[in-house]
Scaffold this active site. Structure first.
Site, PDB file in Angstrom:
ATOM      1  N   LYS A   1       0.827  -1.220   0.000  1.00  0.00           N
ATOM      2  CA  LYS A   1       0.000   0.000   0.000  1.00  0.00           C
ATOM      3  C   LYS A   1       0.856   1.262   0.000  1.00  0.00           C
ATOM      4  O   LYS A   1       0.358   2.344  -0.281  1.00  0.00           O
ATOM      5  CB  LYS A   1      -0.969  -0.024   1.180  1.00  0.00           C
ATOM      6  CG  LYS A   1      -2.081  -1.025   0.946  1.00  0.00           C
ATOM      7  CD  LYS A   1      -3.181  -0.970   1.978  1.00  0.00           C
ATOM      8  CE  LYS A   1      -4.298  -1.950   1.588  1.00  0.00           C
ATOM      9  NZ  LYS A   1      -5.210  -2.229   2.689  1.00  0.00           N
TER      10      LYS A   1
ATOM     11  N   HIS B   1      -1.862  -3.740  -4.615  1.00  0.00           N
ATOM     12  CA  HIS B   1      -0.988  -3.680  -3.440  1.00  0.00           C
ATOM     13  C   HIS B   1      -0.370  -5.043  -3.115  1.00  0.00           C
ATOM     14  O   HIS B   1       0.720  -5.111  -2.559  1.00  0.00           O
ATOM     15  CB  HIS B   1      -1.712  -3.093  -2.218  1.00  0.00           C
ATOM     16  CG  HIS B   1      -2.639  -4.052  -1.537  1.00  0.00           C
ATOM     17  ND1 HIS B   1      -3.922  -4.269  -1.950  1.00  0.00           N
ATOM     18  CD2 HIS B   1      -2.454  -4.868  -0.469  1.00  0.00           C
ATOM     19  CE1 HIS B   1      -4.492  -5.163  -1.157  1.00  0.00           C
ATOM     20  NE2 HIS B   1      -3.617  -5.547  -0.249  1.00  0.00           N
TER      21      HIS B   1
HETATM   22 FE   LIG Z   1      -4.414  -6.450   1.681  1.00  0.00          FE
END
Ligand SMILES: [Fe+2]
Length: 314
Positions: A187, A212
């Site tokens: 992320k 991500h």
């Molecule tokens: Fe995740």
């Protein structure tokens, strides 16, 4: 200039000598400097505070980074402090680990941040192994307000509990703790505006967020040369589903490692169980019942059953 203050527990100041942040007390007239930064802080001064039941002190918001550094450095000390009772120790370890985890998403130096996370994950894992009741005590200390960094540490704690319940070896548990703590590291490379968007995501945005998982895998390979399949699979495959409906690779059943399956259960539980700006949290019981009744084809039911038993203290 207006100063903003952050409340911290008095017990967290373990008289480690010189602090890099000012410590304030709150009085009816406002905040009063209690201990200045860069001046040695004596244990008896702190004991004085605790003896008059001053459980909280304050730091200036501009010193938060130094405070977090202090927490990260002292996590092992909190874990081994025999003068703390179990719940107090859990709260300190959790606060410290959460701060370290926050560094993962804010620090420039990713390898250094990852190595701090490794230390924090191991300290928590050791504690859960050494003390039969540490897991539930840590669960009690968890924050239910959702931030990516609180989510990561929560998922690590739940995963350690499951791994211990399943009887994983020490080496496996170590890998699991780290893989779980780092499961959303990707992320860092996702558009933060999309990540923090409060409205419903459109397909394009959702597809971007999905990246991500492979981003995290690449970060571990490229920045720290991580080659441990257990850790890499926990990061890349924590959104895979047993029926093949997950992402990023759409793999099925046995192809999904035990590590990724454990992190998947912990991940979904924490996402449902914490508060978001657009939803109230579900209770622990409701969350577990929901997962059991609605996700049987997607999650490893044996792992989910183990988690339910862990959470009920069995
Ligand atoms: Fe995740």
């Amino acid at each position: 200039m207006r100063q903003n203050f952050i409340e911290i527990p008095t017990s967290i100041l373990q008289a480690e000598g010189i602090l890099k942040f000012d410590v304030f007390l709150r009085s009816p007239e406002g905040y009063v400097l209690f201990a200045a930064k860069n001046v040695p802080l004596e244990k008896k001064v702190l004991s004085g505070l605790e003896s008059v039941y001053i459980k909280s002190v304050y730091i200036d918001e501009s010193d938060e980074l130094f405070y977090r550094e202090y927490l990260g450095k002292n996590i092992s000390k909190f874990a081994n402090d025999r003068s703390l009772d179990r719940d107090e120790k859990s709260r300190l370890m959790y606060d410290a680990a959460r701060s370290v985890m926050r560094g993962l998403f804010e620090k420039e130096d990713l390898p250094e941040a990852i190595s701090d996370v490794k230390v924090a994950a191991e300290v928590i894992m050791d504690n859960v192994l050494k003390d039969e009741r540490a897991f539930l005590s840590l669960v009690k200390a968890l924050s239910y307000d959702y931030y990516t960094y609180t989510h990561c540490i929560n998922v690590a704690i739940y995963s350690i509990g499951i791994g211990k319940f399943l009887g994983l070896s020490l080496d496996d548990l170590r890998a699991l703790a780290l893989g779980a703590a780092l499961h959303d590291v990707g992320k860092c490379h996702v558009d933060q505006e999309v990540l923090n968007k409060q409205e419903k995501l459109n397909d394009e945005e959702f597809n971007h967020i999905k990246k991500h998982a492979p981003f995290g895998f690449d970060i571990l390979l490229d920045t720290i040369g991580e080659m441990d399949e257990r850790i890499l699979s926990a990061v890349r495959h924590h959104h895979e589903k047993l029926d093949g409906s997950g992402y990023p690779d759409g793999i099925k059943g046995e192809k999904i490692s035990t590590f990724a399956r454990i992190v998947a259960v912990a991940d979904i539980f924490d996402a449902l169980n914490t508060k978001r700006c657009y939803k109230e949290p579900m209770s622990t019981f409701e969350t577990l019942a929901f997962m059991k009744n609605n996700m049987a084809s997607q999650l490893d039911t044996n792992i989910l059953k183990s988690f339910i038993l862990c959470m009920s203290g069995k």
